[in-house]
Design a protein around this motif. Structure first.
Motif, PDB file in Angstrom:
ATOM      1  N   LYS A 125       0.835  -1.201   0.000  1.00  0.00           N
ATOM      2  CA  LYS A 125       0.000   0.000   0.000  1.00  0.00           C
ATOM      3  C   LYS A 125       0.876   1.259   0.000  1.00  0.00           C
ATOM      4  CE  LYS A 125      -3.345  -2.928   0.765  1.00  0.00           C
ATOM      5  NZ  LYS A 125      -4.238  -3.379  -0.323  1.00  0.00           N
ATOM      6  N   THR A 126       0.293   2.356  -0.454  1.00  0.00           N
ATOM      7  CA  THR A 126       0.966   3.649  -0.391  1.00  0.00           C
ATOM      8  C   THR A 126       0.090   4.619   0.392  1.00  0.00           C
ATOM      9  OG1 THR A 126      -0.010   4.333  -2.499  1.00  0.00           O
ATOM     10  CG2 THR A 126       2.178   3.309  -2.569  1.00  0.00           C
ATOM     11  N   GLY A 127       0.709   5.669   0.952  1.00  0.00           N
ATOM     12  CA  GLY A 127      -0.050   6.642   1.729  1.00  0.00           C
ATOM     13  C   GLY A 127       0.612   7.996   1.693  1.00  0.00           C
ATOM     14  N   GLN A 128       0.073   8.933   2.485  1.00  0.00           N
ATOM     15  CA  GLN A 128       0.557  10.309   2.478  1.00  0.00           C
ATOM     16  C   GLN A 128       1.468  10.629   3.665  1.00  0.00           C
ATOM     17  OE1 GLN A 128      -0.184  12.207  -0.195  1.00  0.00           O
ATOM     18  NE2 GLN A 128      -1.221  10.370  -0.939  1.00  0.00           N
ATOM     19  N   VAL A 129       1.639   9.695   4.574  1.00  0.00           N
ATOM     20  CA  VAL A 129       2.441   9.946   5.769  1.00  0.00           C
ATOM     21  C   VAL A 129       3.926   9.949   5.411  1.00  0.00           C
ATOM     22  CG1 VAL A 129       3.051   9.098   8.076  1.00  0.00           C
ATOM     23  CG2 VAL A 129       0.704   8.900   7.243  1.00  0.00           C
ATOM     24  N   THR A 130       4.682  10.858   6.041  1.00  0.00           N
ATOM     25  CA  THR A 130       6.127  10.907   5.825  1.00  0.00           C
ATOM     26  C   THR A 130       6.809   9.779   6.592  1.00  0.00           C
ATOM     27  OG1 THR A 130       6.098  13.310   5.530  1.00  0.00           O
ATOM     28  CG2 THR A 130       8.216  12.291   6.088  1.00  0.00           C
ATOM     29  N   GLN A 217       1.593   1.371   6.201  1.00  0.00           N
ATOM     30  CA  GLN A 217       2.381   2.265   5.358  1.00  0.00           C
ATOM     31  C   GLN A 217       3.886   2.094   5.591  1.00  0.00           C
ATOM     32  OE1 GLN A 217       0.835   6.356   4.805  1.00  0.00           O
ATOM     33  NE2 GLN A 217      -0.874   5.728   6.110  1.00  0.00           N
ATOM     34  N   LYS A 221       6.512   0.589   2.715  1.00  0.00           N
ATOM     35  CA  LYS A 221       7.697   1.330   2.280  1.00  0.00           C
ATOM     36  C   LYS A 221       8.946   0.487   2.446  1.00  0.00           C
ATOM     37  CE  LYS A 221      10.559   4.743   1.381  1.00  0.00           C
ATOM     38  NZ  LYS A 221      10.891   5.071  -0.038  1.00  0.00           N
TER      39      LYS A 221
END
Length: 264
Positions: A125-130, A217, A221
């Motif tokens: 999955k991908t997300g917006q969190v750094t 997430q 990564k």
């Protein structure tokens, strides 16, 4: 024949362990990273009459990992080494292979976990969190989070220095998310990284930040970066809730892993 292994045994040892690369990930990674002449590691081997390697026992710090093809021939010798080492606190490995070593410790508890493997990125999955890749300067903050996690019942043998050493010698990497106060709130690490694979360990999220998709997430990564390096990911778990997350990301169960931990 039974003896300590040395650099002249490197190719023979790696060929033997490489027949089960997922199961022997820790041994392969530790030998690649630390070799046969290190204060924190010792490796023994058993050979048959044709001088073929048939068993390996590796000590990394206080943890022993046995791997062998003939239990009847090698368990007694491996057991003798572990029993005579006051540093020995943990025996770990494939469940059936570790079970014969319970008698090494007078008092112990066992932990058995599912062993999983990931070979592709189809479900990541991908997300917006750094998400950050840790440096040695982040070791204290990461260890502070791990101390909050009840499941990590062997952490008393570790320290922030061990986390820092992993980052300095690049035997593993750590990904993390921090909050606005610069506190680490979610992390996932690798251990025993080698040229073919890596073990995912110390996956943790602070209780007040759970069920927000952060672990998914961070893991995605981490896994994507290692898959891009053509490495297989392995992990073990005994928490069904965590297991569900791993399986959703594409991990598949390939066996069981057992830890026998010495008790005072």
């Amino acid at each position: 024949m039974f003896r300590k292994l040395n650099e002249n045994d490197y190719t023979k040892t790696m060929d033997f362990l490489g027949k089960d690369p997922g199961l022997n990930l820790f041994q392969i990674g530790d030998i690649e990273n630390y070799g046969f002449d290190s204060e924190i590691q010792t490796v023994w081997g058993s050979f048959n009459e044709n001088e073929e390697l048939t068993g390996v026992l590796l000590r990394y710090r206080d943890n022993y990992i046995p791997y062998f093809k003939d239990e009847e021939l090698f368990v007694s010798k491996f057991r003798e080494i572990i029993q005579n080492d006051e540093r020995a606190n943990i025996i770990s490995g494939e469940a059936q292979m570790v079970s014969p070593f319970k008698s090494c410790f007078e008092r112990y508890h066992e932990r058995e976990m599912y062993f999983c493997e990931l070979k592709d990125n189809l479900s990541l999955k991908t997300g917006q969190v750094t998400i950050k890749l840790a440096t040695p300067d982040d070791a204290e903050r990461i260890f502070d989070l791990l101390l909050m996690i009840e499941e990590f019942d062997t952490l008393n043998r570790n320290s922030a220095d061990h986390v820092r050493q992993k980052l300095e010698d690049q035997s593993g990497r750590i990904y993390f998310i921090e909050n606005e106060k610069k506190e680490v709130i979610c992390t996932a690490q690798t251990a025993a990284e080698n040229s073919k694979s890596a073990m995912v360990v110390s996956v943790a999220t602070r209780k007040d930040y759970r069920r927000q998709g952060l672990m998914t997430q961070v893991l995605s990564k981490l896994c994507q970066d290692l898959l891009n390096e053509q490495k297989t990911l392995c992990l073990f778990y005994d928490n069904p809730e965590a297991g569900a997350v791993y399986h959703k990301l594409g991990f598949k169960t390939i066996g069981k892993w057992k830890m026998i931990v010495r008790q005072p």
